[in-house]
Design an enzyme around this catalytic site. Sequence first.
Site, PDB file in Angstrom:
ATOM      1  N   GLU A 328       0.849  -1.194   0.000  1.00 34.95           N
ATOM      2  CA  GLU A 328       0.000   0.000   0.000  1.00 34.95           C
ATOM      3  C   GLU A 328       0.881   1.240   0.000  1.00 34.95           C
ATOM      4  OE1 GLU A 328      -2.859   0.430   3.188  1.00 34.95           O
ATOM      5  OE2 GLU A 328      -3.537   2.372   2.390  1.00 34.95           O
ATOM      6  N   ASN A 387      -4.240   4.802  -2.535  1.00 36.98           N
ATOM      7  CA  ASN A 387      -5.380   5.496  -1.926  1.00 36.98           C
ATOM      8  C   ASN A 387      -5.826   6.630  -2.841  1.00 36.98           C
ATOM      9  OD1 ASN A 387      -5.656   4.354   0.925  1.00 36.98           O
ATOM     10  ND2 ASN A 387      -3.455   4.760   0.756  1.00 36.98           N
ATOM     11  N   GLU A 418      -7.769   2.004  -3.730  1.00 38.48           N
ATOM     12  CA  GLU A 418      -8.470   1.960  -2.447  1.00 38.48           C
ATOM     13  C   GLU A 418      -9.369   3.175  -2.304  1.00 38.48           C
ATOM     14  OE1 GLU A 418      -6.211   1.283   1.052  1.00 38.48           O
ATOM     15  OE2 GLU A 418      -4.862  -0.154   0.110  1.00 38.48           O
ATOM     16  N   ASP A 447     -11.955   0.711   1.329  1.00 40.15           N
ATOM     17  CA  ASP A 447     -11.046   0.964   2.441  1.00 40.15           C
ATOM     18  C   ASP A 447     -11.835   1.296   3.705  1.00 40.15           C
ATOM     19  OD1 ASP A 447      -8.649   1.274   3.700  1.00 40.15           O
ATOM     20  OD2 ASP A 447      -8.023   3.067   2.604  1.00 40.15           O
ATOM     21  N   GLU A 504      -6.810  -4.581   8.396  1.00 35.44           N
ATOM     22  CA  GLU A 504      -5.826  -3.495   8.546  1.00 35.44           C
ATOM     23  C   GLU A 504      -5.455  -3.314   9.999  1.00 35.44           C
ATOM     24  OE1 GLU A 504      -6.705   0.054   5.576  1.00 35.44           O
ATOM     25  OE2 GLU A 504      -8.055   0.033   7.285  1.00 35.44           O
TER      26      GLU A 504
HETATM   27  P1  C2E Z   1      -5.470   4.321   5.369  1.00 33.86           P
HETATM   28  O1  C2E Z   1      -5.642   4.185   3.895  1.00 33.86           O
HETATM   29  O2  C2E Z   1      -6.452   3.637   6.225  1.00 33.86           O
HETATM   30  O3  C2E Z   1      -3.989   3.828   5.670  1.00 33.86           O
HETATM   31  C1  C2E Z   1      -3.640   3.017   6.757  1.00 33.86           C
HETATM   32  C2  C2E Z   1      -3.068   3.802   7.852  1.00 33.86           C
HETATM   33  O4  C2E Z   1      -2.862   2.981   8.971  1.00 33.86           O
HETATM   34  C3  C2E Z   1      -1.696   4.360   7.502  1.00 33.86           C
HETATM   35  O5  C2E Z   1      -1.582   5.621   8.157  1.00 33.86           O
HETATM   36  C4  C2E Z   1      -0.759   3.353   8.138  1.00 33.86           C
HETATM   37  O6  C2E Z   1       0.523   3.876   8.446  1.00 33.86           O
HETATM   38  C5  C2E Z   1      -1.524   3.020   9.386  1.00 33.86           C
HETATM   39  N1  C2E Z   1      -1.185   1.711   9.940  1.00 33.86           N
HETATM   40  C6  C2E Z   1      -0.689   0.625   9.297  1.00 33.86           C
HETATM   41  N2  C2E Z   1      -0.552  -0.421  10.156  1.00 33.86           N
HETATM   42  C7  C2E Z   1      -0.979   0.011  11.358  1.00 33.86           C
HETATM   43  C8  C2E Z   1      -1.081  -0.605  12.649  1.00 33.86           C
HETATM   44  O7  C2E Z   1      -0.758  -1.770  12.850  1.00 33.86           O
HETATM   45  N3  C2E Z   1      -1.579   0.152  13.644  1.00 33.86           N
HETATM   46  C9  C2E Z   1      -1.951   1.429  13.475  1.00 33.86           C
HETATM   47  N4  C2E Z   1      -2.420   2.126  14.498  1.00 33.86           N
HETATM   48  N5  C2E Z   1      -1.869   2.064  12.258  1.00 33.86           N
HETATM   49  C10 C2E Z   1      -1.391   1.349  11.216  1.00 33.86           C
HETATM   50  P2  C2E Z   1      -1.012   6.866   7.448  1.00 33.86           P
HETATM   51  O8  C2E Z   1       0.130   6.510   6.568  1.00 33.86           O
HETATM   52  O9  C2E Z   1      -0.836   7.900   8.483  1.00 33.86           O
HETATM   53  O10 C2E Z   1      -2.200   7.300   6.476  1.00 33.86           O
HETATM   54  C11 C2E Z   1      -3.379   7.810   7.000  1.00 33.86           C
HETATM   55  C12 C2E Z   1      -4.425   7.990   5.945  1.00 33.86           C
HETATM   56  O11 C2E Z   1      -4.064   8.980   4.999  1.00 33.86           O
HETATM   57  C13 C2E Z   1      -4.623   6.743   5.096  1.00 33.86           C
HETATM   58  O12 C2E Z   1      -5.465   5.887   5.778  1.00 33.86           O
HETATM   59  C14 C2E Z   1      -5.241   7.305   3.848  1.00 33.86           C
HETATM   60  O13 C2E Z   1      -6.626   7.476   4.027  1.00 33.86           O
HETATM   61  C15 C2E Z   1      -4.603   8.663   3.751  1.00 33.86           C
HETATM   62  N6  C2E Z   1      -3.531   8.617   2.749  1.00 33.86           N
HETATM   63  C16 C2E Z   1      -2.256   8.194   2.886  1.00 33.86           C
HETATM   64  N7  C2E Z   1      -1.573   8.320   1.725  1.00 33.86           N
HETATM   65  C17 C2E Z   1      -2.437   8.822   0.829  1.00 33.86           C
HETATM   66  C18 C2E Z   1      -2.337   9.171  -0.571  1.00 33.86           C
HETATM   67  O14 C2E Z   1      -1.304   9.043  -1.230  1.00 33.86           O
HETATM   68  N8  C2E Z   1      -3.462   9.679  -1.179  1.00 33.86           N
HETATM   69  C19 C2E Z   1      -4.617   9.815  -0.487  1.00 33.86           C
HETATM   70  N9  C2E Z   1      -5.668  10.290  -1.140  1.00 33.86           N
HETATM   71  N10 C2E Z   1      -4.750   9.501   0.811  1.00 33.86           N
HETATM   72  C20 C2E Z   1      -3.672   8.998   1.467  1.00 33.86           C
HETATM   73 CA    CA Z   2      -5.795   2.677   2.548  1.00 32.94          CA
HETATM   74 CA    CA Z   3      -7.676   2.017   5.769  1.00 30.66          CA
END
Ligand code: C2E
Ligand code: CA
Ligand code: CA
Length: 549
Positions: A328, A387, A418, A447, A504
Amino acid sequence: MVSLTGVNAAAAAEAAADPIVAVDLDGSIVYANPATRESFERSSLIDIRLESILTVQGGHTLLSVLGPTPQRVLVEIAPDAGEPFEAEMSVNPSDAPEGRYWVLVMHPLPRQELSIRELLRRATHDDLTSLANRSYLLEHIDTTFRDPRTADVPHCLVLFDLDGFKRINDNWGHDAGDAVLVAIGSRLLGLCRPGDVVARLGGDEFAAWCHNIDDRHVPDLARRLGSVFADPVEFDELRLEVRGSLGATTTSFAHDPNELLRQADTAMYRAKASGRDSHVIFDAAMAAELRERGVRERELRRALSTEQFVLHFQPVVNLATKVVIGMEALARWDHPRLGQLQPHDFIPLVESTLLLDEFNTAMIEQACNQLAAWQEQLSRPLSVWINVSPNHLSEAFVDRFSTLIRDLDLVPGRLVIELTEDATIATPERVAVLESLRALGVRIAVDDFDTGHSHLACLADLPIDLVKLDKSLVQGIAGRPERLSLASSVIDLAHALNTEVVAEGVECREDLEVLERLGCDHAQGFLLAMPSPAEDVPGLDVGDVIDLR
Ligand code: C2E
Ligand code: CA
Ligand code: CA
């Protein structure tokens, strides 16, 4: 009688080939040069109302253009004998000891130019209401600031937006909508003073540029102009109630037409948010906020152009084999001052600016480039999960995607899009876009799937390939029977629909074991692998498994 200032000016006016007249506050002629008498075919014009022999075009009256700022208008002159003709007339305010008067200089337009002039009129005026249009308004404000006589006088810009105008159009038809726009426009003209400019900016948005208004008097002005909505608009047998929101700003905040428009717009949106039928006046706090937003937007723009946004990748692991099946892509901002920022620190910011589209596109391109690199380097299939913001979904998005797939020679089935659950509510337009993506061979994942059975239906309604169970449903599942049964029913239903399930946010072994027992297909989480730069992610090679021991 008022005389033109200075002997030279008067002599010049007498000798000029173009008609020149001076009028007083009432629009009565106090001076007319010989060329005027000739054009109008009259021996004397003194004390005649100018408007009895000439019509101002574009929905103005003569009195409405006798303001403190110089203006140019189009007039039609109808002599007692002979053909009527058009002229461009410049209106120049001037002050004499006896009071203010206006010098009007007419440039008759050659007949062959009339159609060009007509085009010009159309370019500066709105056809439906005959009010000025946006470009005329901006031009006029600009003139105000460039003229030393008006540059330092306080002025006020008021923006109006009708509430629920679409409903009037939908319920009563476009003729009713047009009637409302015309009525509101003409009421606004009536509420403004001579020399103010009333414009229709487009759609159901109007503006009034009111001269010589002190900041103290703006609330009164706003209330007065707000009364434009006091009475219903009559159309056929109907009495249409019209409501609107109003935002005002003054020249104490800016001396730039576009900036003033932005400020009035900000105030108007506040008014809209605070409830119907209200007005908000731009103030210092809003100015500070706008400046702050400007700074952040510039920072974001720089970040995009200097590629400060990078992607980290988190493995998606197949639970049966412990092999990494996909990665991802998660955005990070390598901020030069603040260090590495996470999405929750910057995505809301990106979304509040006009840069969302650019950001999404940049991330999607990076992700596709990484997939191309892995396709080349690895001797086994690995997918990249991207995403995508819901509002980014469109046919144009599909086109861009299909170009990327072709240009980078990507295997389409290795791309997973996603989409968050609430974004995938099955509107026909969305379903069509998802269908087009799937027609390319791209896979779709829902997602953050977490809520109860009410949303289960969307699994059946949408053309999707995968469901990602949200961390709120996954974490602690081992000790929470209600989460377990919810997750279990989602997994069973998904499987019945040929949809694979990814859990997730898996952080502990107990939860992972429960998920395996429930038949969940894949998992992601800190327990399995943290998100990391592409060169550091584990599990890329053939035979690599994620070892939890
Ligand atoms: P998401 O798509 O639900 O991504 C999963 C989030 O959960 C990611 O946070 C990831 O680092 C985190 N995560 C993974 N494993 C675990 C775990 O075991 N425990 C916990 N507590 N968290 C975990 P991240 O990287 O901070 O991203 C947050 C949100 O930001 C993402 O949620 C997604 O909705 C958005 N996002 C991230 N990158 C992009 C992107 O390139 N484009 C868009 N449109 N949205 C993005
Ligand atoms: Ca995601
Ligand atoms: Ca997610």
